[in-house]
Design an enzyme around this catalytic site. Structure first.
Site, PDB file in Angstrom:
ATOM      1  N   CYS A  49      56.314  15.498 -13.685  1.00 34.97           N
ATOM      2  CA  CYS A  49      56.696  16.753 -13.154  1.00 34.97           C
ATOM      3  C   CYS A  49      57.432  17.510 -13.719  1.00 34.97           C
ATOM      4  O   CYS A  49      57.817  18.862 -13.652  1.00 34.97           O
ATOM      5  CB  CYS A  49      57.580  16.279 -11.749  1.00 34.97           C
ATOM      6  SG  CYS A  49      56.355  15.774 -10.559  1.00 34.97           S
ATOM      7  N   GLN A  75      59.609   6.677  -5.309  1.00 35.02           N
ATOM      8  CA  GLN A  75      59.444   5.641  -6.457  1.00 35.02           C
ATOM      9  C   GLN A  75      59.317   4.260  -5.945  1.00 35.02           C
ATOM     10  O   GLN A  75      58.736   3.282  -6.548  1.00 35.02           O
ATOM     11  CB  GLN A  75      60.142   5.885  -7.600  1.00 35.02           C
ATOM     12  CG  GLN A  75      59.558   7.291  -8.342  1.00 35.02           C
ATOM     13  CD  GLN A  75      58.173   7.072  -8.922  1.00 35.02           C
ATOM     14  OE1 GLN A  75      57.487   5.976  -9.030  1.00 35.02           O
ATOM     15  NE2 GLN A  75      57.465   8.263  -9.406  1.00 35.02           N
ATOM     16  N   ASN A 103      62.457   7.775 -11.382  1.00 38.08           N
ATOM     17  CA  ASN A 103      61.033   7.934 -11.655  1.00 38.08           C
ATOM     18  C   ASN A 103      60.803   7.743 -13.074  1.00 38.08           C
ATOM     19  O   ASN A 103      59.806   7.175 -13.616  1.00 38.08           O
ATOM     20  CB  ASN A 103      60.393   9.022 -11.195  1.00 38.08           C
ATOM     21  CG  ASN A 103      61.452  10.049 -11.490  1.00 38.08           C
ATOM     22  OD1 ASN A 103      62.797  10.165 -11.644  1.00 38.08           O
ATOM     23  ND2 ASN A 103      60.661  11.244 -11.993  1.00 38.08           N
ATOM     24  N   SER A 156      56.046   9.270  -0.320  1.00 40.21           N
ATOM     25  CA  SER A 156      54.757  10.113  -0.721  1.00 40.21           C
ATOM     26  C   SER A 156      53.634   9.125  -0.590  1.00 40.21           C
ATOM     27  O   SER A 156      53.871   7.975  -1.154  1.00 40.21           O
ATOM     28  CB  SER A 156      55.218  10.567  -2.240  1.00 40.21           C
ATOM     29  OG  SER A 156      53.922  11.111  -2.625  1.00 40.21           O
ATOM     30  N   GLY A 157      52.573   9.836  -0.400  1.00 37.78           N
ATOM     31  CA  GLY A 157      51.358   8.836  -0.041  1.00 37.78           C
ATOM     32  C   GLY A 157      50.719   8.547  -1.567  1.00 37.78           C
ATOM     33  O   GLY A 157      50.029   7.408  -1.772  1.00 37.78           O
ATOM     34  N   HIS A 158      50.566   9.655  -2.537  1.00 36.57           N
ATOM     35  CA  HIS A 158      49.826   9.438  -3.593  1.00 36.57           C
ATOM     36  C   HIS A 158      50.342   8.130  -4.762  1.00 36.57           C
ATOM     37  O   HIS A 158      49.772   8.119  -5.700  1.00 36.57           O
ATOM     38  CB  HIS A 158      49.208  10.774  -4.174  1.00 36.57           C
ATOM     39  CG  HIS A 158      50.362  11.760  -5.009  1.00 36.57           C
ATOM     40  ND1 HIS A 158      50.462  11.320  -6.532  1.00 36.57           N
ATOM     41  CD2 HIS A 158      51.502  12.248  -4.723  1.00 36.57           C
ATOM     42  CE1 HIS A 158      51.434  12.151  -6.954  1.00 36.57           C
ATOM     43  NE2 HIS A 158      52.142  12.631  -5.725  1.00 36.57           N
ATOM     44  N   THR A 162      57.887  15.990  -2.716  1.00 34.70           N
ATOM     45  CA  THR A 162      58.559  17.263  -2.759  1.00 34.70           C
ATOM     46  C   THR A 162      58.896  18.111  -1.475  1.00 34.70           C
ATOM     47  O   THR A 162      60.058  18.433  -1.399  1.00 34.70           O
ATOM     48  CB  THR A 162      57.545  18.181  -3.967  1.00 34.70           C
ATOM     49  OG1 THR A 162      57.625  17.722  -5.196  1.00 34.70           O
ATOM     50  CG2 THR A 162      58.274  19.791  -3.842  1.00 34.70           C
ATOM     51  N   THR A 208      49.367  22.948  12.530  1.00 36.99           N
ATOM     52  CA  THR A 208      48.592  22.157  13.088  1.00 36.99           C
ATOM     53  C   THR A 208      48.712  20.819  12.196  1.00 36.99           C
ATOM     54  O   THR A 208      48.631  20.820  11.066  1.00 36.99           O
ATOM     55  CB  THR A 208      46.955  22.515  13.192  1.00 36.99           C
ATOM     56  OG1 THR A 208      46.993  23.710  13.995  1.00 36.99           O
ATOM     57  CG2 THR A 208      46.242  21.510  13.655  1.00 36.99           C
TER      58      THR A 208
END
Lengths: 398, 379
Positions: free
Chosen positions: B322, B178, B149, B198-200, B70, B236
């Site tokens: 989502c 995806q 997706n 995206s990582g997850h 996102t 950071t």
């Protein structure tokens, strides 16, 4: 039908007379090493031609690698067929369809005089086959979008469409070794690159002055070296512990001469490394008149301490030209990282822009720098940077 | 448990969690700090970027660590729009994008941008000719997802990229959330300017992601501040997050190399089995991504099936997580022009390399049973 090999042309090297064999062999070896991530790709030579057999690999990444190998003048994706008119016609049609073009020209060249059709005749045979079997293409012999080259040689016929420019120059290693004074700035990596382009195998020397210069500055030099390795073979970097000698220079010598004397010390140490490593010259990023230490007088004063040849590829270049090359070879972004290096610390308020040899010799005679020079040389740390030297430091995390 | 909702999120790989923890503990320093600890942390961050870059076949300074898909989509879309609005205010996207693309584009409409939403066919596919026709003199951005997706449809990204390369004034953004690790995508060949990951979705952690930003592409940043991440994402750096993302990327790429057949075999098995169940309609294209299968059981509320399977610890989903909060209809299936009875009864099964053939068999049996039970009750 698929492109099955890449044709390699070596321009200037073909002029090298009796040495040509060793040049070509070096090119073949360099190229094969660069392609080691593509286990099936093979570099072959026959009768004045070199090509990369793709053996199923995608051509694009291999072309990208070839474009960075010095000694290659240009390259083309090619189809190899038998010396048979029908096969040649089909392959030419395939090549045309793959090219992004509207107008074309056929340029046949018959090297094998046993082939029944002459070059001009082949132009017509292939050209008319292309026109009959396609729609919307036209012939343009003056400025075609694509030139379909048909080379009929004894062993086979090669059909190529586009010419891709190579890096030019000579194969790295064919011009002997030189020691690059690598500071971390914009100039020295470009100088190294240009020397490599003329066939030089580099080693590098860097003067490290902790704690005045940081670990980051040292890493920067290794990262720059890694970029240079991309254009040749692995490079040894000699890191000289310079703190003590540098402090001594700035303590014992007058401010205005310290910079020139420091550079003389660097040359002395570099020459000692050359002797140890069997290297016959130095390479620097010096450029005439760019900064105070690079005036004619300054170079005259510094050069006095060595009679090794000093290669200065940037000597007559404008800064903008140097920056352009550094962007092209991807060293610019690293070079501009704002870490102190040994030339940016201890900058005297008013360095001599016209130092004199006699004055400097008199000054240097007042203090014995010998032990500190010896100590610096003895403390050199040598690091091998190879194309594969991935950081294993963070292996457990990444 | 049989977890078949991997397009919503995946189970984090233990070694990714471990990498996050270790990096957090040992490399806690601010990478911008001048001292040695800062230097070491910065080096870790750079090394992580280099490795990410080599997996994605791009340059290390083209990698921006983000908080996920996102954020990547928002930085890319709004960033291009705001930065280049003087050149034009027209954006092209499709009717089947993820809400983070959809809504980002809609938000720009309120700022005076015009958005063309391309239609798709009944399998969710965009037609390259439609892309071409939609391009105008003032078009500055084309944003199209790689793999859908909900359906698993693979858009012709390379062909679109080739088309767009004829229009040097516009940028090409691809939402590849995806497809990462499942369907190959060559960023260079497809001439993509911006690409979100995206990582997850690849057994990494929530709050991690990558945005690829091609060199020389300038964006208006959403966050201003210390200029971290090439000035595109001040704040950071999330070093441990980035590091864990790269670990996840490494693992998924290894699996992609060695186990694509395994994924495809499970997919094919499911396809054949589900197709033969009476009352089931498969909505996904046959040549879609190997890990997503969308189906409808008209007449049965999808929630009911989900809860029936859930009682057996089998987890699948309705449409995309989502947009699951929206009422009833799947926007994606509706965009495909499917009838309402189909669009309100969509179910999505999404696989991971970690699923097994045995799980597929148990799932199919349980689904059959659930449909059967439901029909019994109705009768």
């Amino acid at each position: 039908m698929q492109y099955d090999h890449i044709l390699i042309r070596y321009g200037e090297m073909a002029l090298k007379g009796k040495n040509i064999r060793s040049f070509i062999q070096a090119l073949q070896e360099n190229l094969q090493v660069k392609l080691k991530d593509f286990p099936n790709a093979k570099v072959k030579r026959t009768q004045g031609r070199m090509f990369v057999l793709l053996n199923g690999h995608e051509p694009e990444p291999i072309i990208e690698i070839c474009k960075k190998v010095f000694g290659i003048h240009s390259l083309s994706l090619a189809l190899k067929v038998e010396n048979d008119v029908e096969q040649i016609k089909e392959a030419a049609l395939e090549a045309l369809k793959k090219a992004d073009a509207r107008t074309f020209k056929v340029a046949a060249k018959r090297v094998d005089k046993n082939f029944p059709h002459g070059s001009l005749e082949m132009n017509q045979i292939v050209g008319s086959h292309l026109l009959v079997n396609t729609e919307g293409y036209t012939v343009d012999v003056h400025e075609p979008d694509v030139e379909i080259k048909v080379e009929i040689r004894e062993e086979a016929t090669y059909i190529t469409s586009e010419n891709i420019s190579g890096a030019g120059g000579l194969p790295v290693g064919t011009a002997g070794k030189s020691l690059l004074l690598l500071s971390g700035g914009i100039d020295s990596p470009v100088a190294g690159y240009l020397a490599m382009k003329r066939g030089v195998q580099l080693e590098a020397i860097h003067f490290h002055s902790p704690p005045y210069t940081s670990e980051r500055a040292r890493q920067k030099v290794l990262d720059l070296t890694k970029k240079l390795v991309g254009y040749g073979k692995s490079i040894k970097v000699h890191i000289v512990p310079f703190t003590k000698l540098q402090q001594e220079i700035f303590r014992e010598m007058p401010d205005s001469y310290a910079m020139t004397i420091m550079r003389r010390m660097m040359f002395r140490i570099a020459e000692a490394v050359c002797e140890q490593e069997n290297i016959l010259s130095l390479t620097t990023g010096e450029n005439l008149g760019q900064v105070a230490s690079q005036t004619m007088e300054s170079m005259h004063a510094i050069n006095e301490v060595t009679n090794y040849p000093v290669i200065r590829p940037l000597i007559a270049m404008d800064k903008a030209e140097v920056v352009d090359i550094s962007k092209e070879i991807d060293t610019y972004e690293i070079s501009i990282l704002p870490y102190e290096d040994c030339c940016t610390i201890f900058v005297p308020k008013s360095p001599k822009t016209r130092p004199r040899r006699d004055k400097i010799n008199a000054l240097e005679a007042r203090h014995d720098f010998g032990p500190s020079i010896e100590e610096a040389i003895a403390g050199i740390e040598t690091i091998h940077i190879t194309a594969k030297s991935e950081d294993t430091e963070f292996e457990d995390l990444l | 448990m049989i977890y078949l909702d991997n397009s919503a999120t995946t189970i984090p790989d233990p070694s990714v969690v471990e990498s996050y923890q270790k990096a957090s503990e040992k490399f806690f320093a601010n990478p911008s700090s001048v001292h040695q600890l800062g230097g070491a942390t910065e080096k870790l961050l750079q090394t992580a970027k280099q490795q990410a870059a080599s997996f994605l076949q791009v340059d290390a300074n083209e990698i921006i660590f983000t908080s996920g898909g996102t954020e990547g989509n928002n930085i890319a879309i709004k960033g291009i729009a705001l930065e280049h609005q003087n050149r034009g205010k027209h954006i092209i996207t499709t009717a089947v994008e993820h809400p983070s693309v959809d809504e980002a584009c809609q938000s720009l409409e309120t700022l005076g941008f015009e958005v063309t939403v391309l239609p798709v066919d009944e399998k969710g596919l965009v037609d390259v000719r439609d892309v071409k026709e939609a391009i105008r003199e003032d078009t500055i951005l084309v944003s199209i997802m790689h793999v859908n997706n909900e359906l698993g449809t693979i858009q012709p990204i390379e062909k679109i990229g080739k088309l767009l390369s004829n229009y040097p004034k516009l940028y090409f953004h691809v939402d590849a959330v995806q497809s990462l690790g499942k369907v190959p995508l060559d960023i260079q060949k497809a001439q993509i300017d911006l690409c979100s990951f995206s990582g997850h979705k690849i057994h990494g952690l929530k709050g991690t992601g990558i945005l690829f930003v091609r060199k020389q592409v300038s964006l208006f940043p959403l966050f201003h501040g210390g200029g971290q991440e090439n000035g595109l994402r001040s704040g950071t750096e999330n070093v441990a997050g980035g590091v864990s993302m790269v670990r996840a990327l490494r693992l998924i790429k290894e699996k992609q190399q060695n186990q694509t057949n395994h994924l495809q075999a499970m997919h094919d098995y499911l396809w054949n089995e589900l197709e033969s169940i009476e009352g089931v309609q498969i909505n996904s294209p046959h040549n879609g991504a190997p890990h997503i299968l969308n189906l409808s059981v008209p007449g049965i509320k999808p929630e009911v099936i989900i809860h029936m399977l859930g009682e057996k610890e089998i987890y699948i989903s309705t449409k995309s997580a989502c947009s699951s909060k929206e009422k009833d209809e799947s926007k994606v299936l509706a965009a495909c022009g499917l009838p309402r009875e189909i669009t309100i009864s969509g179910l999505r099964i999404s696989l991971s390399y970690n699923n097994t053939q045995e799980e597929m068999e148990r799932f199919v049996a349980s689904l059959k049973e659930a449909i059967h039970q439901f029909k019994e009750v109705l009768r």
